[in-house]
Design a protein around this motif. Structure first.
Motif, PDB file in Angstrom:
ATOM      1  N   LEU A   5     -24.496  14.338  23.085  1.00 16.70           N
ATOM      2  CA  LEU A   5     -23.525  14.851  24.045  1.00 16.70           C
ATOM      3  C   LEU A   5     -22.223  14.041  23.982  1.00 16.70           C
ATOM      4  O   LEU A   5     -21.126  14.614  24.052  1.00 16.70           O
ATOM      5  CB  LEU A   5     -24.109  14.809  25.456  1.00 16.70           C
ATOM      6  CG  LEU A   5     -25.246  15.785  25.747  1.00 16.70           C
ATOM      7  CD1 LEU A   5     -25.801  15.568  27.150  1.00 16.70           C
ATOM      8  CD2 LEU A   5     -24.770  17.218  25.584  1.00 16.70           C
ATOM      9  N   ASN A   6     -22.339  12.713  23.828  1.00  9.00           N
ATOM     10  CA  ASN A   6     -21.138  11.889  23.688  1.00  9.00           C
ATOM     11  C   ASN A   6     -20.367  12.247  22.427  1.00  9.00           C
ATOM     12  O   ASN A   6     -19.138  12.289  22.423  1.00  9.00           O
ATOM     13  CB  ASN A   6     -21.505  10.401  23.668  1.00  9.00           C
ATOM     14  CG  ASN A   6     -21.901   9.888  25.032  1.00  9.00           C
ATOM     15  OD1 ASN A   6     -21.525  10.467  26.058  1.00  9.00           O
ATOM     16  ND2 ASN A   6     -22.679   8.830  25.049  1.00  9.00           N
ATOM     17  N   PHE A   7     -21.089  12.488  21.327  1.00  7.16           N
ATOM     18  CA  PHE A   7     -20.441  12.880  20.087  1.00  7.16           C
ATOM     19  C   PHE A   7     -19.727  14.216  20.243  1.00  7.16           C
ATOM     20  O   PHE A   7     -18.571  14.379  19.798  1.00  7.16           O
ATOM     21  CB  PHE A   7     -21.475  12.945  18.952  1.00  7.16           C
ATOM     22  CG  PHE A   7     -20.890  13.375  17.650  1.00  7.16           C
ATOM     23  CD1 PHE A   7     -20.106  12.509  16.906  1.00  7.16           C
ATOM     24  CD2 PHE A   7     -21.122  14.657  17.158  1.00  7.16           C
ATOM     25  CE1 PHE A   7     -19.558  12.907  15.700  1.00  7.16           C
ATOM     26  CE2 PHE A   7     -20.576  15.069  15.961  1.00  7.16           C
ATOM     27  CZ  PHE A   7     -19.789  14.188  15.218  1.00  7.16           C
ATOM     28  N   VAL A   8     -20.358  15.164  20.889  1.00  6.56           N
ATOM     29  CA  VAL A   8     -19.743  16.471  21.098  1.00  6.56           C
ATOM     30  C   VAL A   8     -18.500  16.342  21.969  1.00  6.56           C
ATOM     31  O   VAL A   8     -17.465  16.951  21.689  1.00  6.56           O
ATOM     32  CB  VAL A   8     -20.773  17.461  21.711  1.00  6.56           C
ATOM     33  CG1 VAL A   8     -20.109  18.763  22.148  1.00  6.56           C
ATOM     34  CG2 VAL A   8     -21.893  17.754  20.722  1.00  6.56           C
ATOM     35  N   ASP A   9     -18.575  15.525  23.005  1.00  6.74           N
ATOM     36  CA  ASP A   9     -17.414  15.293  23.873  1.00  6.74           C
ATOM     37  C   ASP A   9     -16.264  14.677  23.080  1.00  6.74           C
ATOM     38  O   ASP A   9     -15.103  15.060  23.240  1.00  6.74           O
ATOM     39  CB  ASP A   9     -17.784  14.377  25.037  1.00  6.74           C
ATOM     40  CG  ASP A   9     -18.627  15.077  26.096  1.00  6.74           C
ATOM     41  OD1 ASP A   9     -18.646  16.337  26.092  1.00  6.74           O
ATOM     42  OD2 ASP A   9     -19.248  14.372  26.913  1.00  6.74           O
ATOM     43  N   GLN A  10     -16.581  13.735  22.207  1.00  6.77           N
ATOM     44  CA  GLN A  10     -15.538  13.100  21.403  1.00  6.77           C
ATOM     45  C   GLN A  10     -14.892  14.106  20.461  1.00  6.77           C
ATOM     46  O   GLN A  10     -13.665  14.127  20.308  1.00  6.77           O
ATOM     47  CB  GLN A  10     -16.134  11.933  20.605  1.00  6.77           C
ATOM     48  CG  GLN A  10     -15.115  11.203  19.762  1.00  6.77           C
ATOM     49  CD  GLN A  10     -14.045  10.541  20.605  1.00  6.77           C
ATOM     50  OE1 GLN A  10     -14.359   9.837  21.556  1.00  6.77           O
ATOM     51  NE2 GLN A  10     -12.804  10.756  20.251  1.00  6.77           N
ATOM     52  N   VAL A  11     -15.699  14.954  19.841  1.00  7.18           N
ATOM     53  CA  VAL A  11     -15.151  15.970  18.928  1.00  7.18           C
ATOM     54  C   VAL A  11     -14.270  16.948  19.704  1.00  7.18           C
ATOM     55  O   VAL A  11     -13.182  17.325  19.235  1.00  7.18           O
ATOM     56  CB  VAL A  11     -16.288  16.701  18.180  1.00  7.18           C
ATOM     57  CG1 VAL A  11     -15.758  17.905  17.416  1.00  7.18           C
ATOM     58  CG2 VAL A  11     -16.994  15.742  17.223  1.00  7.18           C
ATOM     59  N   GLU A  12     -14.699  17.353  20.885  1.00  8.22           N
ATOM     60  CA  GLU A  12     -13.883  18.255  21.711  1.00  8.22           C
ATOM     61  C   GLU A  12     -12.563  17.595  22.098  1.00  8.22           C
ATOM     62  O   GLU A  12     -11.508  18.245  22.047  1.00  8.22           O
ATOM     63  CB  GLU A  12     -14.665  18.675  22.959  1.00  8.22           C
ATOM     64  CG  GLU A  12     -15.783  19.659  22.687  1.00  8.22           C
ATOM     65  CD  GLU A  12     -16.596  19.974  23.934  1.00  8.22           C
ATOM     66  OE1 GLU A  12     -16.350  19.356  25.005  1.00  8.22           O
ATOM     67  OE2 GLU A  12     -17.488  20.821  23.849  1.00  8.22           O
ATOM     68  N   ASP A  13     -12.611  16.313  22.462  1.00 12.19           N
ATOM     69  CA  ASP A  13     -11.373  15.591  22.801  1.00 12.19           C
ATOM     70  C   ASP A  13     -10.439  15.526  21.601  1.00 12.19           C
ATOM     71  O   ASP A  13      -9.217  15.714  21.726  1.00 12.19           O
ATOM     72  CB  ASP A  13     -11.684  14.179  23.290  1.00 12.19           C
ATOM     73  CG  ASP A  13     -12.334  14.158  24.664  1.00 12.19           C
ATOM     74  OD1 ASP A  13     -12.257  15.196  25.370  1.00 12.19           O
ATOM     75  OD2 ASP A  13     -12.917  13.115  25.021  1.00 12.19           O
ATOM     76  N   ASP A  14     -10.992  15.278  20.417  1.00 12.96           N
ATOM     77  CA  ASP A  14     -10.171  15.206  19.216  1.00 12.96           C
ATOM     78  C   ASP A  14      -9.555  16.567  18.887  1.00 12.96           C
ATOM     79  O   ASP A  14      -8.379  16.657  18.506  1.00 12.96           O
ATOM     80  CB  ASP A  14     -10.990  14.703  18.029  1.00 12.96           C
ATOM     81  CG  ASP A  14     -11.363  13.235  18.144  1.00 12.96           C
ATOM     82  OD1 ASP A  14     -10.737  12.532  18.974  1.00 12.96           O
ATOM     83  OD2 ASP A  14     -12.275  12.795  17.416  1.00 12.96           O
TER      84      ASP A  14
END
Length: 89
Positions: A5-14
């Motif tokens: 979930l943290n990885f997905v959030d980071q990708v969405e932010d990017d």
């Protein structure tokens, strides 16, 4: 699970950041290339600044050496006659 979930959030932010940069490119990090103007005037400091700094350092060294010489070579006061008599008794 939390790491995904943290990885997905980071990708969405990017992806949001890239979209913002596409909409407003002036907010994206980068660099600018420009031609700098050269000033041909010669100032006193540009001509004599190094000499001034070196002269100041030399003057400070001379002052410190003079102080040290005076401190090491000064005469010690003679012992007081009254104090000497009191010790001998």
């Amino acid at each position: 699970r939390e790491a995904v979930l943290n990885f997905v959030d980071q990708v969405e932010d990017d992806l949001d950041m890239l979209e913002r940069w596409n909409d407003r490119p002036w907010t994206a990090p980068g660099y600018a290339v420009a031609t700098l103007k050269h000033d041909d005037r010669v100032t006193i400091y540009s001509r004599w600044g190094d000499w001034f700094a070196q002269g100041t350092v030399a003057l400070v060294v001379i002052i410190l050496l003079d102080w040290l010489r005076r401190r090491l070579l000064r005469k010690k006061p003679a012992p007081d006659a009254a104090a000497t008599e009191g010790k001998m008794e």
